[in-house]
Scaffold this motif. Sequence first.
Motif, PDB file in Angstrom:
ATOM      1  N   UNK A 232      -8.918  27.165  11.615  1.00  0.00           N
ATOM      2  CA  UNK A 232      -9.994  27.521  10.692  1.00  0.00           C
ATOM      3  C   UNK A 232     -11.021  26.402  10.540  1.00  0.00           C
ATOM      4  N   UNK A 233     -10.748  25.242  11.148  1.00  0.00           N
ATOM      5  CA  UNK A 233     -11.701  24.128  11.119  1.00  0.00           C
ATOM      6  C   UNK A 233     -12.862  24.446  12.064  1.00  0.00           C
ATOM      7  N   UNK A 234     -14.077  24.461  11.559  1.00  0.00           N
ATOM      8  CA  UNK A 234     -15.246  24.843  12.350  1.00  0.00           C
ATOM      9  C   UNK A 234     -16.096  23.639  12.750  1.00  0.00           C
ATOM     10  N   UNK A 235     -15.524  22.439  12.625  1.00  0.00           N
ATOM     11  CA  UNK A 235     -16.260  21.247  13.011  1.00  0.00           C
ATOM     12  C   UNK A 235     -16.516  21.172  14.499  1.00  0.00           C
ATOM     13  N   UNK A 236     -17.408  20.211  14.904  1.00  0.00           N
ATOM     14  CA  UNK A 236     -17.830  20.059  16.295  1.00  0.00           C
ATOM     15  C   UNK A 236     -18.319  21.393  16.864  1.00  0.00           C
ATOM     16  N   UNK A 237     -19.131  22.069  16.060  1.00  0.00           N
ATOM     17  CA  UNK A 237     -19.744  23.350  16.457  1.00  0.00           C
ATOM     18  C   UNK A 237     -18.704  24.422  16.769  1.00  0.00           C
ATOM     19  N   UNK A 238     -17.550  24.344  16.058  1.00  0.00           N
ATOM     20  CA  UNK A 238     -16.545  25.398  16.162  1.00  0.00           C
ATOM     21  C   UNK A 238     -15.414  25.127  17.126  1.00  0.00           C
ATOM     22  N   UNK A 239     -15.486  23.997  17.867  1.00  0.00           N
ATOM     23  CA  UNK A 239     -14.486  23.759  18.908  1.00  0.00           C
ATOM     24  C   UNK A 239     -13.331  22.881  18.437  1.00  0.00           C
ATOM     25  N   UNK A 240     -13.561  22.044  17.417  1.00  0.00           N
ATOM     26  CA  UNK A 240     -12.510  21.110  17.001  1.00  0.00           C
ATOM     27  C   UNK A 240     -11.243  21.840  16.588  1.00  0.00           C
ATOM     28  N   UNK A 241     -11.380  22.899  15.795  1.00  0.00           N
ATOM     29  CA  UNK A 241     -10.210  23.641  15.348  1.00  0.00           C
ATOM     30  C   UNK A 241      -9.438  24.257  16.494  1.00  0.00           C
ATOM     31  N   UNK A 270      -8.464  32.621  14.515  1.00  0.00           N
ATOM     32  CA  UNK A 270      -9.595  31.794  14.901  1.00  0.00           C
ATOM     33  C   UNK A 270     -10.829  32.614  15.215  1.00  0.00           C
ATOM     34  N   UNK A 271     -10.657  33.725  15.894  1.00  0.00           N
ATOM     35  CA  UNK A 271     -11.776  34.623  16.202  1.00  0.00           C
ATOM     36  C   UNK A 271     -12.349  35.223  14.920  1.00  0.00           C
ATOM     37  N   UNK A 272     -11.473  35.611  14.010  1.00  0.00           N
ATOM     38  CA  UNK A 272     -11.927  36.249  12.769  1.00  0.00           C
ATOM     39  C   UNK A 272     -12.762  35.292  11.925  1.00  0.00           C
ATOM     40  N   UNK A 273     -12.290  34.070  11.744  1.00  0.00           N
ATOM     41  CA  UNK A 273     -13.034  33.144  10.880  1.00  0.00           C
ATOM     42  C   UNK A 273     -14.354  32.733  11.517  1.00  0.00           C
ATOM     43  N   UNK A 293      -9.869  32.185  23.236  1.00  0.00           N
ATOM     44  CA  UNK A 293      -8.447  32.258  23.560  1.00  0.00           C
ATOM     45  C   UNK A 293      -8.039  31.236  24.615  1.00  0.00           C
ATOM     46  N   UNK A 294      -8.898  31.046  25.611  1.00  0.00           N
ATOM     47  CA  UNK A 294      -8.541  30.183  26.741  1.00  0.00           C
ATOM     48  C   UNK A 294      -8.510  28.709  26.338  1.00  0.00           C
ATOM     49  N   UNK A 295      -9.448  28.268  25.511  1.00  0.00           N
ATOM     50  CA  UNK A 295      -9.512  26.848  25.155  1.00  0.00           C
ATOM     51  C   UNK A 295      -8.210  26.387  24.484  1.00  0.00           C
ATOM     52  N   UNK A 297      -5.402  27.934  24.451  1.00  0.00           N
ATOM     53  CA  UNK A 297      -4.296  28.260  25.339  1.00  0.00           C
ATOM     54  C   UNK A 297      -4.087  27.198  26.403  1.00  0.00           C
ATOM     55  N   UNK A 298      -5.192  26.745  27.024  1.00  0.00           N
ATOM     56  CA  UNK A 298      -5.097  25.718  28.058  1.00  0.00           C
ATOM     57  C   UNK A 298      -4.603  24.395  27.473  1.00  0.00           C
ATOM     58  N   UNK A 299      -5.095  24.061  26.279  1.00  0.00           N
ATOM     59  CA  UNK A 299      -4.667  22.808  25.643  1.00  0.00           C
ATOM     60  C   UNK A 299      -3.197  22.891  25.240  1.00  0.00           C
ATOM     61  N   UNK A 300      -2.760  24.064  24.813  1.00  0.00           N
ATOM     62  CA  UNK A 300      -1.340  24.259  24.488  1.00  0.00           C
ATOM     63  C   UNK A 300      -0.469  23.984  25.697  1.00  0.00           C
ATOM     64  N   UNK A 301      -0.818  24.580  26.823  1.00  0.00           N
ATOM     65  CA  UNK A 301      -0.036  24.387  28.050  1.00  0.00           C
ATOM     66  C   UNK A 301      -0.049  22.922  28.472  1.00  0.00           C
ATOM     67  N   UNK A 302      -1.236  22.307  28.421  1.00  0.00           N
ATOM     68  CA  UNK A 302      -1.336  20.898  28.823  1.00  0.00           C
ATOM     69  C   UNK A 302      -0.497  20.000  27.919  1.00  0.00           C
ATOM     70  N   UNK A 303      -0.580  20.235  26.611  1.00  0.00           N
ATOM     71  CA  UNK A 303       0.205  19.427  25.670  1.00  0.00           C
ATOM     72  C   UNK A 303       1.700  19.619  25.902  1.00  0.00           C
ATOM     73  N   UNK A 304       2.106  20.843  26.141  1.00  0.00           N
ATOM     74  CA  UNK A 304       3.518  21.131  26.398  1.00  0.00           C
ATOM     75  C   UNK A 304       3.992  20.409  27.655  1.00  0.00           C
ATOM     76  N   UNK A 305       3.186  20.436  28.713  1.00  0.00           N
ATOM     77  CA  UNK A 305       3.588  19.778  29.955  1.00  0.00           C
ATOM     78  C   UNK A 305       3.658  18.264  29.788  1.00  0.00           C
ATOM     79  N   UNK A 306       2.701  17.702  29.037  1.00  0.00           N
ATOM     80  CA  UNK A 306       2.740  16.258  28.780  1.00  0.00           C
ATOM     81  C   UNK A 306       3.992  15.891  27.984  1.00  0.00           C
TER      82      UNK A 306
END
Length: 485
Positions: A232-241, A270-273, A293-295, A297-306
Motif C-alpha cells: 500500500x506504500x505509493x512512494x517512488x511513484x508507486x513502485x516502492x511498495x 496493490x492493484x486496488x489501492x 504483478x510481475x515486479x 513477483x520477480x523480486x519475490x523469486x529473486x529474494x527467495x533464490x538469494x
Amino acid sequence: MSVPAWLRTDRVGDPARPWLWVLVGLFGVVMLVGGLTLDLHGFLEVRASWWRPFITLPATLVVLLAWWQLGPRWKRPLLTAALWSLPMMFALPMHSRDAYAYAATGWQVARGIDPYLTPLGDAGPPGLLVGVHWFKTTSVYPSLSLDLFGLVARVTGGDLYWTLVGLRLPSVLALLILAFVLPRLARRFGIDPRLALWAGLLNPIMLIQWIGGVHNDALMVALGIAAFLAVTDLGWRGWRGLIVSGVLLGLAMGVKQSAALFGLGVVAVGWAVRRHWVGEERYRGWARLALVAVVPGAITVATFLVSSLSWGLGWRNPTAGSPVEATSNAPLSWVASFLRYNHVFTFPVANSLVNAVSTLLIVAAVCFAWVKAGPRGAAIGRPWLFAIAVLVAFTVFGPALQPWYLTWVIPLYVFVRAPASWNRVWLVLVIAFALLPSLQDILPSYVSMLIVAVPLALAWRWWARRGFDPLPSSDPRADPLKTAV
C-alpha cells in the motif's frame, strides 16, 4: 434457550471486568500446559493417555471464552497476548512434534551436515524424537528456515530443551510483526485496529499454535501479512511498495514455500489501492496490471533464490517428506490413506495420484476465485476476498490440512467486511480448529472433526435463527475501496 447474563452478547460494547477475563484466560493456558505436561513420557513420542482431552479440551474452551469475553473493544490485547503466551514459552511442544524435526535439522546444520541429504532420524538425539512419518525423510523446508534452525541450535549449544524453547523466538517475532502491521493496515482500510488485533492476534488459535505448537508457519504468515501493508506504500511513484512487498514475500517463502500463496492477494490489494489512491487513468489496462504483478513477483523469486544460496533447493529431492504421507484434516489425505492401506495402489503411486488431483483442484479453485473476485484491467474486483479465497483453496483442496493452517487466514479475515452469515462461519471455524488438537491427540482426525462438528452445527443454527453477528458491523463508507461483499 436463554443466555447467561454474564456472557457477552454486545458486539461493540466495552468488556465487563476485563482483567478478570485476562486472568481466566491465563488460568486456561496454565491448565492446558499442565494437562499436556502431566501426560509426558520424557521427550518420547507415545500415544496420549485417554484422560488427556478431559483436561486440555476444557482448558481450551476456557481460553476461548476469555478471548470472547474481552471482545474487539479490549484496549490491552498485546499485553494479554504476552501474558497468555508466557506459560507456553517454556512448555514442551504442544499438540505437534514438528518442533523436534526443526531441532533435528538445526542439529545437522550446526554440525555442517546437509539436511537435504541426511535423514532427520540420523540427527543425533533430536533425530530420535522426530515424528514417525518424517523419521526417514530429509528436510522439506527452504534454506532460510534451515539457517534459522541452525542458529538456534548453535546459540543453545545443542541442548534439546533450550533448543525447543529457542525455536519459539521466531514465533514471538511473528507476533511482534503482526502487532506492528495489523493496526496500521486496519487504519489504512477503515477497520478498528482493536478489532484487527483481537480477531487476528489475540485469537487463541494464533497463540496456542504459534507459541505452544512451535510452527514455522508463524514467521511465514507474519511476513506475508507485512507484504500487504508494504504494497500500500505509493512512494517512488508507486513502485516502492511493490519492491518491498516482493522482498517480504521472498523472505516468507524462504521460511516456508507456501508463502507464495500470499502473492496473489498482495497483487490484488496493490492493484486496488493504486487505482483508487493514485488514479484509474494511470492504473488501467491488462498491461499495467501485469506490470504490477510481475515486479513484486520477480523480486519475490529473486529474494527467495538469494535466501537459498546457503543450502540450495534440496527440499525438492525425492527423499524429502511429503505432507500427503500423514493423515490430517484434509479430505484428500483420507483418500490417500485409503488407497495406501487397502493396497489399491502402491504408496508412491497413491501419493502421486492424490497430489496430482490436489493440484488440479487448487488451480481450478484459484481460477474460480479470480473470475468471481480477482483484479481486472479495468476493475479491482474484491481484493481481500480474493486473497483469502486463494488461501482457503489451498487448505481445503491441498493434500494436507492442519489446525495451524487456519492461522494463514485469521489475520486477514476482518478486512473482508463480511456479512453476519460469513462471520458466524468464521467463529465456528475458530472454535473448531482450536478444539481439534486436543481430540486429535487420541483420535483420528475425521472422528475428531465429527465430534466437534455436531455441537458447533447446532450452535451455528441457533445463532442464525437469532441473527447473531460475532463481529462488529463495518461501515461501508469507511472502506476506501468500496468493495463490500
